[in-house]
Scaffold this motif. Structure first.
Motif, PDB file in Angstrom:
ATOM      1  N   GLU A 101       0.824  -1.210   0.000  1.00  0.00           N
ATOM      2  CA  GLU A 101       0.000   0.000   0.000  1.00  0.00           C
ATOM      3  C   GLU A 101       0.858   1.259   0.000  1.00  0.00           C
ATOM      4  OE1 GLU A 101      -3.148   2.226   2.986  1.00  0.00           O
ATOM      5  OE2 GLU A 101      -2.946   0.051   3.119  1.00  0.00           O
ATOM      6  N   TYR A 102       0.443   2.233  -0.794  1.00  0.00           N
ATOM      7  CA  TYR A 102       1.079   3.550  -0.785  1.00  0.00           C
ATOM      8  C   TYR A 102       0.426   4.377   0.316  1.00  0.00           C
ATOM      9  CZ  TYR A 102       3.163   2.387  -5.251  1.00  0.00           C
ATOM     10  OH  TYR A 102       3.895   1.770  -6.246  1.00  0.00           O
ATOM     11  N   GLN A 103       1.227   4.849   1.259  1.00  0.00           N
ATOM     12  CA  GLN A 103       0.722   5.672   2.359  1.00  0.00           C
ATOM     13  C   GLN A 103       0.821   7.146   1.982  1.00  0.00           C
ATOM     14  OE1 GLN A 103      -0.740   4.684   5.181  1.00  0.00           O
ATOM     15  NE2 GLN A 103      -0.485   2.550   4.605  1.00  0.00           N
ATOM     16  N   PHE A 104      -0.267   7.855   2.147  1.00  0.00           N
ATOM     17  CA  PHE A 104      -0.290   9.289   1.912  1.00  0.00           C
ATOM     18  C   PHE A 104       0.028  10.006   3.219  1.00  0.00           C
ATOM     19  CE2 PHE A 104      -2.348   7.532  -1.655  1.00  0.00           C
ATOM     20  CZ  PHE A 104      -2.280   8.449  -2.684  1.00  0.00           C
ATOM     21  N   LYS A 105       0.375  11.273   3.127  1.00  0.00           N
ATOM     22  CA  LYS A 105       0.806  12.004   4.322  1.00  0.00           C
ATOM     23  C   LYS A 105      -0.323  12.202   5.330  1.00  0.00           C
ATOM     24  CE  LYS A 105       4.726  14.139   2.170  1.00  0.00           C
ATOM     25  NZ  LYS A 105       5.425  15.337   1.769  1.00  0.00           N
ATOM     26  N   VAL A 106      -1.538  12.501   4.852  1.00  0.00           N
ATOM     27  CA  VAL A 106      -2.633  12.734   5.795  1.00  0.00           C
ATOM     28  C   VAL A 106      -3.905  11.954   5.475  1.00  0.00           C
ATOM     29  CG1 VAL A 106      -1.812  15.013   6.488  1.00  0.00           C
ATOM     30  CG2 VAL A 106      -3.382  14.834   4.585  1.00  0.00           C
ATOM     31  N   LYS A 107      -4.029  11.458   4.271  1.00  0.00           N
ATOM     32  CA  LYS A 107      -5.235  10.730   3.863  1.00  0.00           C
ATOM     33  C   LYS A 107      -5.364   9.434   4.663  1.00  0.00           C
ATOM     34  CE  LYS A 107      -5.733   8.041   0.054  1.00  0.00           C
ATOM     35  NZ  LYS A 107      -6.515   7.004   0.661  1.00  0.00           N
ATOM     36  N   PRO A 108      -6.576   9.088   5.094  1.00  0.00           N
ATOM     37  CA  PRO A 108      -6.751   7.809   5.788  1.00  0.00           C
ATOM     38  C   PRO A 108      -6.337   6.638   4.914  1.00  0.00           C
ATOM     39  CG  PRO A 108      -8.693   9.180   6.066  1.00  0.00           C
ATOM     40  CD  PRO A 108      -7.822   9.861   5.049  1.00  0.00           C
ATOM     41  N   GLY A 109      -5.759   5.661   5.530  1.00  0.00           N
ATOM     42  CA  GLY A 109      -5.332   4.441   4.845  1.00  0.00           C
ATOM     43  C   GLY A 109      -5.174   3.370   5.897  1.00  0.00           C
ATOM     44  N   ASP A 110      -3.988   3.259   6.438  1.00  0.00           N
ATOM     45  CA  ASP A 110      -3.692   2.285   7.485  1.00  0.00           C
ATOM     46  C   ASP A 110      -4.573   2.575   8.704  1.00  0.00           C
ATOM     47  OD1 ASP A 110      -2.667   0.639   9.455  1.00  0.00           O
ATOM     48  OD2 ASP A 110      -0.602   1.344   9.257  1.00  0.00           O
ATOM     49  N   VAL A 111      -5.431   1.626   9.060  1.00  0.00           N
ATOM     50  CA  VAL A 111      -6.364   1.845  10.174  1.00  0.00           C
ATOM     51  C   VAL A 111      -5.664   1.865  11.533  1.00  0.00           C
ATOM     52  CG1 VAL A 111      -8.382   0.947   8.952  1.00  0.00           C
ATOM     53  CG2 VAL A 111      -6.968  -0.610  10.309  1.00  0.00           C
ATOM     54  N   HIS A 112      -4.402   1.479  11.590  1.00  0.00           N
ATOM     55  CA  HIS A 112      -3.658   1.489  12.849  1.00  0.00           C
ATOM     56  C   HIS A 112      -2.908   2.800  13.067  1.00  0.00           C
ATOM     57  CE1 HIS A 112      -4.702  -2.666  13.429  1.00  0.00           C
ATOM     58  NE2 HIS A 112      -4.280  -2.925  12.203  1.00  0.00           N
ATOM     59  N   ARG A 113      -2.930   3.680  12.075  1.00  0.00           N
ATOM     60  CA  ARG A 113      -2.266   4.982  12.189  1.00  0.00           C
ATOM     61  C   ARG A 113      -3.280   6.025  12.651  1.00  0.00           C
ATOM     62  NH1 ARG A 113       0.184   8.091   6.998  1.00  0.00           N
ATOM     63  NH2 ARG A 113      -1.984   8.636   6.754  1.00  0.00           N
ATOM     64  N   ARG A 114      -2.875   6.853  13.597  1.00  0.00           N
ATOM     65  CA  ARG A 114      -3.765   7.907  14.089  1.00  0.00           C
ATOM     66  C   ARG A 114      -4.097   8.895  12.984  1.00  0.00           C
ATOM     67  NH1 ARG A 114      -2.099  10.399  19.796  1.00  0.00           N
ATOM     68  NH2 ARG A 114      -4.309  10.784  19.840  1.00  0.00           N
ATOM     69  N   PRO A 115      -5.322   9.421  12.988  1.00  0.00           N
ATOM     70  CA  PRO A 115      -5.648  10.476  12.018  1.00  0.00           C
ATOM     71  C   PRO A 115      -4.725  11.676  12.214  1.00  0.00           C
ATOM     72  CG  PRO A 115      -7.628   9.643  13.074  1.00  0.00           C
ATOM     73  CD  PRO A 115      -6.464   9.055  13.812  1.00  0.00           C
ATOM     74  N   ARG A 116      -4.393  12.337  11.127  1.00  0.00           N
ATOM     75  CA  ARG A 116      -3.477  13.475  11.168  1.00  0.00           C
ATOM     76  C   ARG A 116      -4.240  14.779  11.317  1.00  0.00           C
ATOM     77  NH1 ARG A 116       1.635  11.668   9.239  1.00  0.00           N
ATOM     78  NH2 ARG A 116       1.638   9.497   9.822  1.00  0.00           N
ATOM     79  N   TRP A 117      -3.625  15.738  11.985  1.00  0.00           N
ATOM     80  CA  TRP A 117      -4.178  17.084  12.109  1.00  0.00           C
ATOM     81  C   TRP A 117      -3.566  17.898  10.980  1.00  0.00           C
ATOM     82  CZ3 TRP A 117      -7.961  19.194  14.869  1.00  0.00           C
ATOM     83  CH2 TRP A 117      -8.047  20.576  14.903  1.00  0.00           C
ATOM     84  N   ILE A 118      -4.404  18.445  10.090  1.00  0.00           N
ATOM     85  CA  ILE A 118      -3.862  19.116   8.914  1.00  0.00           C
ATOM     86  C   ILE A 118      -4.291  20.565   8.773  1.00  0.00           C
ATOM     87  CG2 ILE A 118      -3.587  17.002   7.596  1.00  0.00           C
ATOM     88  CD1 ILE A 118      -6.208  17.779   6.133  1.00  0.00           C
ATOM     89  N   SER A 119      -5.124  21.052   9.641  1.00  0.00           N
ATOM     90  CA  SER A 119      -5.626  22.414   9.513  1.00  0.00           C
ATOM     91  C   SER A 119      -4.514  23.427   9.751  1.00  0.00           C
ATOM     92  CB  SER A 119      -6.748  22.617  10.536  1.00  0.00           C
ATOM     93  OG  SER A 119      -7.358  23.853  10.328  1.00  0.00           O
ATOM     94  N   PRO A 120      -4.481  24.526   9.074  1.00  0.00           N
ATOM     95  CA  PRO A 120      -5.473  25.042   8.118  1.00  0.00           C
ATOM     96  C   PRO A 120      -5.169  24.673   6.671  1.00  0.00           C
ATOM     97  CG  PRO A 120      -3.916  26.769   8.581  1.00  0.00           C
ATOM     98  CD  PRO A 120      -3.477  25.561   9.383  1.00  0.00           C
TER      99      PRO A 120
END
Length: 147
Positions: free
Chosen positions: A39-58
């Motif tokens: 799997e290609y992991q993106f910097k903030v997009k959900p993918g791996d369910v074991h990785r915490r969601p990223r804070w990207i604002s603003p």
């Protein structure tokens, strides 16, 4: 809408409501049609369910944002730029893999102590669709509430 309940802010266009369920496009590639698929992991997009969601604002990471828009359109054919992305990922073009969290093949080659050449590149690529739902920590269930 989801923001409306708290009266914290005004809504903006189509993004005033954040649903508790979303469809994600997951890109994977392999050297062999039978796998293993990476799997290609993106910097903030959900993918791996074991990785915490990223804070990207603003700010948004554009490629991650475009993948979300593509998933919302329903069919990959409605986002023809994805075909170019897939081809560039297969070719392991640094300008494109540099937009991602990491190149799954780079890790594989470095662990094997090889520099990598065209024979090491993946030959197959696919997009899988997954439905993500929020987990209710209070009740220990997956939320069925949408919107």
């Amino acid at each position: 809408g989801s923001f409306d309940k708290l009266r914290l802010c005004g809504t903006y266009g189509a993004f005033g409501v954040v649903s508790e369920e979303r469809v994600e496009l997951i890109i994977e590639s392999a050297r062999n049609i039978n796998g293993p698929w990476k799997e290609y992991q993106f910097k903030v997009k959900p993918g791996d369910v074991h990785r915490r969601p990223r804070w990207i604002s603003p700010y948004h990471h554009r490629i991650d944002w475009q993948m979300w828009i593509a998933s919302a359109t329903g069919r990959v054919e409605r986002s023809p730029w994805i075909y170019s992305l897939l081809l560039k990922l297969l070719r392991r073009e640094k300008d494109v893999t540099g937009l991602l969290e990491s190149d799954p093949w780079e890790v594989d080659l470095s662990s094997e102590g090889r520099a990598g050449d065209d024979s090491d590149a993946p030959k197959y690529i696919r997009i899988e669709k997954y439905r993500y739902k929020f987990y209710d920590m209070k009740n220990g269930t997956i939320s069925n509430d949408v919107g």
